[in-house]
Design an enzyme around this catalytic site. Structure first.
Site, PDB file in Angstrom:
ATOM      1  N   TRP A  22      -1.144  -3.250   4.172  1.00 29.12           N
ATOM      2  CA  TRP A  22      -1.731  -4.317   4.992  1.00 29.12           C
ATOM      3  C   TRP A  22      -0.987  -5.644   4.810  1.00 29.12           C
ATOM      4  CZ3 TRP A  22      -4.160  -9.004   3.894  1.00 29.12           C
ATOM      5  CH2 TRP A  22      -4.892  -9.562   4.942  1.00 29.12           C
ATOM      6  N   SER A  82      -1.121   2.247   0.278  1.00 32.12           N
ATOM      7  CA  SER A  82      -2.333   1.483   0.566  1.00 32.12           C
ATOM      8  C   SER A  82      -2.844   1.800   1.980  1.00 32.12           C
ATOM      9  CB  SER A  82      -2.042  -0.008   0.353  1.00 32.12           C
ATOM     10  OG  SER A  82      -3.246  -0.728   0.230  1.00 32.12           O
ATOM     11  N   LEU A  83      -2.923   0.821   2.880  1.00 35.54           N
ATOM     12  CA  LEU A  83      -3.330   1.102   4.267  1.00 35.54           C
ATOM     13  C   LEU A  83      -2.418   2.165   4.892  1.00 35.54           C
ATOM     14  CD1 LEU A  83      -4.811   0.482   6.987  1.00 35.54           C
ATOM     15  CD2 LEU A  83      -3.161  -1.375   7.324  1.00 35.54           C
ATOM     16  N   PHE A 143      -4.463 -11.891  -1.219  1.00 34.22           N
ATOM     17  CA  PHE A 143      -4.505 -10.428  -1.219  1.00 34.22           C
ATOM     18  C   PHE A 143      -3.288  -9.867  -1.967  1.00 34.22           C
ATOM     19  CE2 PHE A 143      -4.621  -6.158   0.798  1.00 34.22           C
ATOM     20  CZ  PHE A 143      -5.982  -5.891   0.718  1.00 34.22           C
ATOM     21  N   LEU A 144      -2.125 -10.497  -1.771  1.00 34.64           N
ATOM     22  CA  LEU A 144      -0.898 -10.051  -2.450  1.00 34.64           C
ATOM     23  C   LEU A 144      -1.003 -10.273  -3.955  1.00 34.64           C
ATOM     24  CD1 LEU A 144       1.936 -11.322  -0.066  1.00 34.64           C
ATOM     25  CD2 LEU A 144       0.802  -9.106  -0.104  1.00 34.64           C
ATOM     26  N   ALA A 145      -1.564 -11.420  -4.351  1.00 34.41           N
ATOM     27  CA  ALA A 145      -1.699 -11.718  -5.779  1.00 34.41           C
ATOM     28  C   ALA A 145      -2.587 -10.667  -6.453  1.00 34.41           C
ATOM     29  CB  ALA A 145      -2.273 -13.117  -5.969  1.00 34.41           C
ATOM     30  N   LEU A 146      -3.632 -10.234  -5.758  1.00 36.58           N
ATOM     31  CA  LEU A 146      -4.525  -9.189  -6.281  1.00 36.58           C
ATOM     32  C   LEU A 146      -3.765  -7.896  -6.579  1.00 36.58           C
ATOM     33  CD1 LEU A 146      -7.755  -9.002  -4.055  1.00 36.58           C
ATOM     34  CD2 LEU A 146      -7.655  -9.373  -6.521  1.00 36.58           C
ATOM     35  N   GLN A 147      -2.713  -7.650  -5.806  1.00 34.09           N
ATOM     36  CA  GLN A 147      -2.036  -6.354  -5.875  1.00 34.09           C
ATOM     37  C   GLN A 147      -1.187  -6.180  -7.128  1.00 34.09           C
ATOM     38  OE1 GLN A 147      -0.169  -5.188  -2.224  1.00 34.09           O
ATOM     39  NE2 GLN A 147      -1.757  -6.114  -0.996  1.00 34.09           N
ATOM     40  N   ASP A 207      -4.570  -0.961 -11.174  1.00 34.49           N
ATOM     41  CA  ASP A 207      -4.813  -1.332  -9.776  1.00 34.49           C
ATOM     42  C   ASP A 207      -6.208  -1.945  -9.607  1.00 34.49           C
ATOM     43  OD1 ASP A 207      -5.017  -1.465  -6.999  1.00 34.49           O
ATOM     44  OD2 ASP A 207      -4.019   0.453  -6.685  1.00 34.49           O
ATOM     45  N   HIS A 235      -1.065  -2.271  -8.085  1.00 37.16           N
ATOM     46  CA  HIS A 235      -1.173  -1.718  -6.725  1.00 37.16           C
ATOM     47  C   HIS A 235       0.193  -1.415  -6.091  1.00 37.16           C
ATOM     48  CE1 HIS A 235      -3.559  -0.813  -3.194  1.00 37.16           C
ATOM     49  NE2 HIS A 235      -2.856  -1.634  -2.444  1.00 37.16           N
TER      50      HIS A 235
END
Length: 256
Positions: A22, A82-83, A143-147, A207, A235
């Site tokens: 995503w 992922s997506l 969202f990228l930082a979470l990954q 993850d 992730h």
């Protein structure tokens, strides 16, 4: 109907199609595409509405899979991150004759937490959707930082992802929103019990988006599949552990 951006490199006797996640584009594979193209005929794809595949609105998972399939080789190993893992899985379900093997990376058949099923809380995904309309660049960056959180190379890995996003125009808000809607609503746990091809599932132990608790649950639900957990990855294991990642794919190639 528009075509999507599709780039082929390498001349291996097995085709390998890579589908990104995503908010991103095919640039995420930069750290492994040289190595993989020495073993496979490699297909790098920007999903509809992402990266250089412009002119698409929000699509359902089924429609996204059909658009991607239109430009695909007759038979390939399909790998989705992922997506992208949901897109590859959908293709394996609807066109199994086109899929030599299915590989999902840091992907869940059901990303959203449900009763007795670990995942992303639905209100977190809804929150991302809400924030997209307020400040979508910042939302994508969050969202990228979470990954990459938790890995030894987290900062460096997050920079690599951010660079990939910023290298191309941002996707339209409705495309990003449509992708989150797929993550929020799709559940392929039962359908994927019956896929006939080799099925390899790769995970990161750290993850934050696909909890490792799903791994033994899916081992039980899909006994025909194989799972592998990268002990120090989050992730994006192909960015933090590129050599180990490529090694697994080359080993899979010998078996198909």
């Amino acid at each position: 109907m528009n075509n999507i951006w599709w780039h082929t490199k390498g001349q291996g006797n097995v085709h390998l199609v890579l589908l990104h996640g995503w908010g991103l584009n095919a640039g995420v594979w930069r750290c492994i595409d040289e190595e993989l193209s020495s073993h496979f005929t490699l297909h790098l794809v920007d999903l509809p509405g992402f990266g250089r595949s412009r002119g698409f609105g929000a699509l359902s998972l089924a429609d996204m899979a059909e658009v991607v399939l239109r430009q695909a080789p007759d038979k390939a190993i399909w790998l989705g991150w992922s997506l992208g893992g949901l897109v590859a899985s959908q293709i394996a379900l609807t066109h199994p004759e086109r899929v030599q093997a299915l590989v999902t990376v840091a992907s869940s058949p059901c990303f959203s937490a449900r009763d007795e099923w670990p995942g992303i809380k639905p209100d977190v995904l809804a929150g991302f959707q809400q924030q997209l309309s307020d400040d979508f660049q910042r939302t994508v960056e969050r969202f990228l930082a979470l990954q990459t959180m938790g890995t030894e190379t987290a900062r460096q890995d997050a920079r690599a992802l951010k660079k990939t996003v910023l290298a191309l125009p941002m996707p339209e808000v409705d495309v990003l929103n449509g992708g989150l809607e797929i993550l929020k609503t799709v559940d392929l746990r039962q359908p994927l019990q019956n896929v006939p091809m080799p099925f390899l599932r790769l995970y990161g132990y750290l993850d934050g988006l696909v909890p490792r608790k799903v791994v033994p649950m899916l081992d039980k639900l899909w006994p025909h599949s194989e799972s592998y957990i990268f002990a120090k990855a989050a992730h994006a294991p192909f960015i933090s552990h590129p050599d180990e990642f490529c090694h697994l794919l080359v080993a899979l190639k010998q078996r198909v």
